[in-house]
Design a protein around this motif. Structure first.
Motif, PDB file in Angstrom:
ATOM      1  N   UNK A 122       2.520  -4.051   5.097  1.00 34.57           N
ATOM      2  CA  UNK A 122       3.217  -4.935   4.151  1.00 34.57           C
ATOM      3  C   UNK A 122       4.400  -5.573   4.876  1.00 34.57           C
ATOM      4  N   UNK A 123       4.572  -6.864   4.702  1.00 30.26           N
ATOM      5  CA  UNK A 123       5.755  -7.512   5.277  1.00 30.26           C
ATOM      6  C   UNK A 123       6.066  -8.779   4.507  1.00 30.26           C
ATOM      7  N   UNK A 164      -0.964  -7.401   5.003  1.00 30.55           N
ATOM      8  CA  UNK A 164      -1.639  -8.096   6.109  1.00 30.55           C
ATOM      9  C   UNK A 164      -2.602  -7.175   6.841  1.00 30.55           C
ATOM     10  N   UNK A 165      -3.663  -7.788   7.281  1.00 33.93           N
ATOM     11  CA  UNK A 165      -4.690  -7.074   8.058  1.00 33.93           C
ATOM     12  C   UNK A 165      -4.624  -7.666   9.458  1.00 33.93           C
ATOM     13  N   UNK A 206      -3.342 -12.541   5.839  1.00 34.48           N
ATOM     14  CA  UNK A 206      -2.680 -12.135   4.599  1.00 34.48           C
ATOM     15  C   UNK A 206      -3.760 -11.831   3.556  1.00 34.48           C
ATOM     16  N   UNK A 207      -3.876 -10.583   3.162  1.00 33.27           N
ATOM     17  CA  UNK A 207      -5.007 -10.209   2.296  1.00 33.27           C
ATOM     18  C   UNK A 207      -4.580  -9.921   0.858  1.00 33.27           C
ATOM     19  N   UNK A 220      -5.332  -4.805  -5.880  1.00 34.73           N
ATOM     20  CA  UNK A 220      -5.268  -3.904  -4.721  1.00 34.73           C
ATOM     21  C   UNK A 220      -5.214  -2.461  -5.233  1.00 34.73           C
ATOM     22  N   UNK A 221      -6.024  -1.578  -4.683  1.00 33.76           N
ATOM     23  CA  UNK A 221      -6.012  -0.207  -5.225  1.00 33.76           C
ATOM     24  C   UNK A 221      -4.715   0.523  -4.885  1.00 33.76           C
ATOM     25  N   UNK A 222      -3.999   0.036  -3.866  1.00 38.34           N
ATOM     26  CA  UNK A 222      -2.782   0.741  -3.448  1.00 38.34           C
ATOM     27  C   UNK A 222      -1.494   0.013  -3.882  1.00 38.34           C
TER      28      UNK A 222
END
Ligand code: MSP
Length: 512
Positions: A122-123, A164-165, A206-207, A220-222
């Motif tokens: 995360x950013x 981000x991935x 960026x996902x 997002x599950x998290x």
């Protein structure tokens, strides 16, 4: 789906449903159906999917503008695609809709899997966002007016926290994979384009999208304040359809997967997707088949204001399904764009009417009039007759001996036209209508008619992937309609004495 019965898994892109289906969507889904039928004729089991991409900001805005409830809007729009595809004779095995809970669950499982591997960070991010592309843009991606070159609109400056991935760690692996699998991305021109995109380091992808901005997506599950990026969700359709993570046969079917796409979505398909799969420990798709764009006659873009938009539903009303299918496969230039207009489609229709339709009607009427409606004897076939039949049978046998590909299906269309030309030339040169009048020429007359009928039978079989209804009509008119079409081009198989049926013309005259 039983793995033993599937030798090919074919997919099309899933289409955004904010607008109506157009000729480009119809083309890719027809192409998939042609490939499916081609492989089925070769004896292979095929699983074929097409469908709609139902999340993201673009669709969200259309829902808001429609005033309808989201579900109602999505179902109505998705049905427009499904109904058109059914009308076009497209035999899909599964119609993907990313709004289905089964799909969303698998997207979440995949996100969690990659997150747990520590591959998502995360950013905070400031960037220029193009809504049309649903993507952040670099300044270098924009045109001289600072607009997205595809959407002609200035991207919005956005600053937000996102997930981000990282793609860069996989760049070299992907380059090596492309270089060591030269037919992975076909035509090769597009493999080179992808290699070009891989020359520079890859930015983090960026996902996520904050729900405050985009609510139509998979959570997002998290982190419940976010939905996932539409491409991360949409690409997963190719494996959620196979029930990835819950299907012991997944690997076997996936090993024979083929993605059909146009050149516009090369980057997500050939860069993000293989990297996502690699991160999951899944091998890439077996092949990509990439085609160009349909553009208007004269090379201009189709647009409502120019009045040159080709509406597939209208073409079907005017010319029928098969003329449209044949035109699209016969006229797409490999590795380039191709032109289409209603006038060009009418030309294509007339070509089919002259080349195949008239020939079939003339010879059938001759059989009805002079041969008591029965296939005559092949006993007196001469060397020329035999050579023509053998040549046509051999040509089709060679084509159907190859694996499906963009080249193969366009070669098939071309060979049908050439075979039709050759039989027409033979028919004209041998003047069976003159022979019919002379009892001394009876054996020769029968040989010429037999040869023509047998060639038509072979042409009808070969036409099945492209024009299934016409193929059935041809075989039925010769009294040999098979239950399922097989790539069996053994020559001289039309039995003497078979009763023919003169039906309606295959391609009746159309109004100008
Ligand atoms: N939703 C994404 C795809 C996600 S796939 C995981 C998307 N949708 S789209 O509605 O824009 O469809 C793009 C695709 O439609 C192209 O790749 C192509 O298959 C087809 N075409 C759209 N316009 C086209 C032409 N003018 N000509 C040929 N095909 C075109 O991108």
């Amino acid at each position: 789906m039983e793995k033993a019965s599937i030798q090919k898994y074919i997919t099309t892109p899933i289409y955004y449903l904010n607008g109506l289906p157009h000729i480009g969507h119809a083309y890719t889904s027809i192409l998939g159906d042609v490939m499916k039928k081609f492989e089925q004729m070769r004896g292979n089991g095929v699983y074929y999917t097409t469908g709609t991409d139902e999340h993201g900001q673009k669709n969200q805005h259309s829902i808001e503008a429609s005033g309808l409830a989201a579900d109602e809007f999505l179902t109505r729009q998705s049905d427009n695609f499904r109904n058109l595809f059914v009308e076009l004779g497209i035999d899909f095995d599964y119609f993907v809709r990313t709004s289905r809970p089964e799909h969303k669950k698998i997207v979440q499982e995949i996100l969690q899997n990659i997150y747990d591997k520590g591959l998502i960070v995360k950013k905070s991010y400031e960037g220029l966002y193009c809504e049309g592309c649903e993507q952040f843009k670099k300044k270098s991606d924009l045109d001289e007016n600072g607009c997205c070159p595809d959407h002609k609109a200035a991207p919005k400056a956005i600053s937000e926290e996102n997930y981000f991935f990282r793609l860069e760690p996989y760049r070299q692996w992907l380059i090596d994979y492309i270089k060591s699998h030269p037919d992975w991305i076909q035509p090769a021109k597009y493999a080179n384009e992808v290699l070009g995109m891989l020359k520079e380091p890859l930015e983090d992808l960026c996902i996520s999208r904050p729900k405050s901005r985009v609510w139509l997506g998979v959570e997002l599950p998290f982190d419940h304040d976010y939905v996932t990026y539409i491409w991360f969700d949409a690409l997963v359709n190719y494996i959620s359809t196979l029930n990835y993570g819950h299907n012991p046969d997944f690997e076997t079917v996936w090993a024979h997967s083929h993605h059909l796409i146009a050149k516009d979505i090369l980057k997500p398909h050939c860069i993000y997707w293989p990297i996502m799969l690699h991160a999951l420990g899944v091998v890439p798709v077996e092949h990509y088949f990439i085609h160009g764009y349909w553009i208007g006659e004269g090379g201009v873009k189709m647009s409502k204001s120019l009045g040159n938009v080709v509406d597939p539903a209208e073409v079907v009303r005017l010319l029928g399904v098969d003329a449209l299918r044949f035109y699209l496969i016969n006229n797409m230039t490999l590795g380039g764009d191709s032109q289409i207009s209603v006038a060009m489609l009418k030309q294509g229709y007339k070509m089919l009417a002259n080349n195949i339709g008239n020939l079939q009607m003339r010879v059938l009427k001759m059989v009805q009039k002079s041969l008591e409606g029965k296939v005559p004897s092949p006993a007196a076939l001469n060397e020329e007759d035999k050579a023509l039949v053998n040549d046509i049978a051999g040509r089709f046998e060679r084509i159907f001996g190859q694996e499906m590909s963009l080249e193969t299906v366009s070669e098939l269309a071309e060979s049908i036209v050439k075979a039709g030309d050759a039989v027409n030339a033979y028919f004209a040169a041998n003047t069976p209508w003159v022979l019919a009048k002379n009892p001394a020429e009876r054996a020769r007359f029968e040989a010429v008619v037999y040869t023509t009928l047998e060639c038509l039978r072979l042409i009808g079989l070969a036409m099945y992937p492209l024009t299934p209804a016409t193929a059935r009509k041809i075989e039925a008119s010769l009294g040999v309609e098979p239950e399922s079409f097989k790539a069996d081009f053994k020559p001289f198989a039309l039995p003497e004495g078979t009763e023919i049926k003169v039906g309606d013309p295959l391609f009746p005259m159309i109004e100008e």
